[in-house]
Design a protein around this motif. Structure first.
Motif, mmCIF file in Angstrom:
data_model
loop_
_atom_site.group_PDB
_atom_site.id
_atom_site.type_symbol
_atom_site.label_atom_id
_atom_site.label_comp_id
_atom_site.label_asym_id
_atom_site.label_seq_id
_atom_site.Cartn_x
_atom_site.Cartn_y
_atom_site.Cartn_z
ATOM 1 N N SER A 56 0.813 -1.220 0.000
ATOM 2 C CA SER A 56 0.000 0.000 0.000
ATOM 3 C C SER A 56 0.842 1.263 0.000
ATOM 4 C CB SER A 56 -0.940 0.006 1.218
ATOM 5 O OG SER A 56 -0.223 0.201 2.421
ATOM 6 N N ARG A 57 2.106 1.140 0.421
ATOM 7 C CA ARG A 57 3.010 2.297 0.424
ATOM 8 C C ARG A 57 3.984 2.248 -0.749
ATOM 9 N NH1 ARG A 57 2.662 5.220 5.396
ATOM 10 N NH2 ARG A 57 4.141 6.594 4.344
ATOM 11 N N GLY A 58 3.708 1.419 -1.748
ATOM 12 C CA GLY A 58 4.578 1.345 -2.919
ATOM 13 C C GLY A 58 5.918 0.707 -2.640
ATOM 14 N N LEU A 59 5.975 -0.205 -1.653
ATOM 15 C CA LEU A 59 7.234 -0.841 -1.265
ATOM 16 C C LEU A 59 7.156 -2.352 -1.429
ATOM 17 C CD1 LEU A 59 7.886 1.257 1.982
ATOM 18 C CD2 LEU A 59 8.979 1.562 -0.259
ATOM 19 N N LYS A 60 6.581 -2.775 -2.514
ATOM 20 C CA LYS A 60 6.330 -4.194 -2.735
ATOM 21 C C LYS A 60 7.601 -4.974 -3.035
ATOM 22 C CE LYS A 60 2.989 -7.165 -5.094
ATOM 23 N NZ LYS A 60 1.874 -7.198 -6.086
ATOM 24 N N ASN A 61 8.662 -4.300 -3.480
ATOM 25 C CA ASN A 61 9.877 -4.991 -3.896
ATOM 26 C C ASN A 61 11.062 -4.783 -2.955
ATOM 27 O OD1 ASN A 61 8.671 -6.003 -6.337
ATOM 28 N ND2 ASN A 61 8.857 -3.929 -7.184
ATOM 29 N N GLU A 87 7.136 -14.587 -3.373
ATOM 30 C CA GLU A 87 7.794 -13.364 -2.884
ATOM 31 C C GLU A 87 9.267 -13.671 -2.648
ATOM 32 O OE1 GLU A 87 3.836 -11.489 -0.697
ATOM 33 O OE2 GLU A 87 5.101 -12.928 0.358
ATOM 34 N N ARG A 88 10.057 -13.579 -3.688
ATOM 35 C CA ARG A 88 11.461 -13.963 -3.618
ATOM 36 C C ARG A 88 12.315 -12.961 -2.857
ATOM 37 N NH1 ARG A 88 12.584 -16.215 -9.801
ATOM 38 N NH2 ARG A 88 10.999 -17.888 -9.760
ATOM 39 N N HIS A 89 11.784 -11.797 -2.604
ATOM 40 C CA HIS A 89 12.542 -10.772 -1.884
ATOM 41 C C HIS A 89 12.424 -10.927 -0.363
ATOM 42 C CE1 HIS A 89 8.405 -9.447 -2.256
ATOM 43 N NE2 HIS A 89 8.591 -8.596 -1.273
ATOM 44 N N VAL A 90 11.784 -11.993 0.092
ATOM 45 C CA VAL A 90 11.563 -12.216 1.521
ATOM 46 C C VAL A 90 12.476 -13.328 2.028
ATOM 47 C CG1 VAL A 90 9.895 -12.830 3.312
ATOM 48 C CG2 VAL A 90 9.156 -11.485 1.322
ATOM 49 N N GLN A 91 13.187 -13.059 3.117
ATOM 50 C CA GLN A 91 14.012 -14.053 3.795
ATOM 51 C C GLN A 91 13.409 -14.335 5.170
ATOM 52 O OE1 GLN A 91 16.755 -15.754 2.857
ATOM 53 N NE2 GLN A 91 16.861 -14.848 0.813
#
Length: 399
Positions: free
Chosen positions: A313-318, A363-367
């Motif tokens: 919602s804050r444009g920080l999806k990546n 969601e590959r950007h999540v660890q």
């Protein structure tokens, strides 16, 4: 207890063994109009039960007598202080037992997955188990040949050098090493960490457990401790030779039932997320922004979904997201926890359900970092802080 109890003596010292992690105390006021109040909770003739942390834990008992002018039938009775007693309780740690190894070849290499009194993997052996390694150096050589772990989810066990795997007091616990089964976590030098953090804006959102992780990161870059209480916000702290910005906001979930299942996101989660994002300055929707999220015992699918939706919602999806799963918690039945004990197997299952979500949602950007196995094996080695008996870390500067 030193000295033996006497009414006129106000301070006492108590030393208990490591295994004695659940303590009880009872008081018997000499007058019926007197109550005993601890620094935790008021009680009279009922036993007061608490989980004793490894450090010196101070228990204060204040005797209060009803004011002569008070009506005994009033809901809010008026009391005046009569006297106060302080009991400094030190519970020994495993470091107080055994001897540092001087000749590694003479020690057995033992492994520990879980304590037999806190089993979370029913099909796995509990307690110290002798390994096939012929020496500690042999184990280290084998570990060094392994590939580096690609994330923080690798399952593992503790290795401990012991004179005998049948006697935990014969072990050199200061040399205990957490080791995954199929990979290794490398030691990271200050130079490597500085390079990794360069150009990053780190946003920490969590409770005192995550606060300790932030403290550790700060100790690697600053000469003096800049932190206060976990509940103190840290906004736009510039470190690493002005190459890194750190931000922290404190959130905590108070359990609503015996299993800690969250049905509704607490309102302050939204407020603290907004404060964190608004105070962090310019954020880029890429790997230069890192959101670190988690705490002691409340990570679950609903919370994970909430965070990802908020970021979108804050444009920080990546942005890069690091999820810290739960520690072992609520394993001691105390009056503070209304004598609740959480099921360790259910806690692990809930944590792993979150661990599977990034792949399920692509969601590959999540660890994800799993600390439950690591802390559950030493569930009695908790330190002071909170009522969950879930703090196992200590962060400070080495002299």
């Amino acid at each position: 207890m030193e000295p033996e109890f006497q009414r006129d003596v106000r301070k006492y010292s108590i030393v208990v063994e490591y295994e004695e992690s659940l303590l009880q105390m009872m008081t018997y006021p000499a007058h019926c109009d007197t109550v005993a109040v601890t620094n935790y909770k008021e009680y009279t003739e009922d036993p007061f039960q608490w989980a004793a942390a490894l450090e010196t834990d101070s228990i204060t008992i204040s005797l209060k007598r009803m004011s002569p002018s008070a009506n005994i039938y009033e809901k809010r009775r008026k009391y005046r202080d009569v006297s106060k007693y302080t009991f400094n309780v030190r519970r020994k740690s495993l470091f107080d037992y055994g001897k540092p190894h001087t000749y590694l070849a003479s020690y057995d290499v033992c492994s520990l997955v879980q304590d037999c009194n806190y089993v979370f993997e029913p099909l796995t052996k509990c307690g110290l188990q002798k390994t096939t390694y012929i020496s500690w150096n042999n184990m280290i050589d084998d570990v060094n040949k392994m590939a580096e772990c690609k994330g923080g989810l690798a399952a593992g066990r503790w290795f401990i050098p012991c004179s005998s795997c049948y006697d935990e007091k014969s072990c050199d616990w200061k040399s205990a090493l957490w080791q995954p089964y199929d990979c290794r976590y490398p030691d990271i030098s200050d130079k490597q960490l500085s390079s990794c953090f360069a150009g990053k804006n780190l946003l920490f959102l969590g409770d005192s457990i995550l606060h300790a992780s932030m403290k550790y990161a700060l100790t690697r870059h600053l000469a003096t401790p800049p932190w206060g209480l976990p509940s103190d916000p840290l906004v736009a702290k510039v470190v690493n030779n002005k190459q890194t910005v750190m931000n922290f906001q404190y959130v905590r979930f108070k359990p609503l039932d015996t299993e800690g299942v969250m049905n509704v996101i607490p309102a302050d989660f939204d407020d603290k997320f907004r404060t964190l994002i608004n105070g962090a300055g310019i954020l880029h929707n890429n790997a230069s922004t890192v959101v670190l999220f988690g705490g002691a015992y409340w990570m679950q699918p609903l919370v994970y979904t909430w965070l990802m939706d908020k970021l979108a919602s804050r444009g920080l999806k990546n942005v890069t997201v690091v999820i810290r799963l739960d520690n072992a918690a609520f394993h001691h039945p105390t009056k503070m926890t209304e004598y609740r004990i959480w099921d360790a197997t259910k806690m692990l299952k809930r944590s792993l359900s979150v661990a599977d979500m990034p792949a399920q949602r692509h969601e590959r950007h999540v660890q994800v970092v799993n600390s439950f196995n690591m802390t559950a094996a030493f569930y009695k080695a908790f330190r002071s802080g909170g009522y969950c008996s879930c703090h196992f870390d200590y962060v400070g500067f080495m002299e």
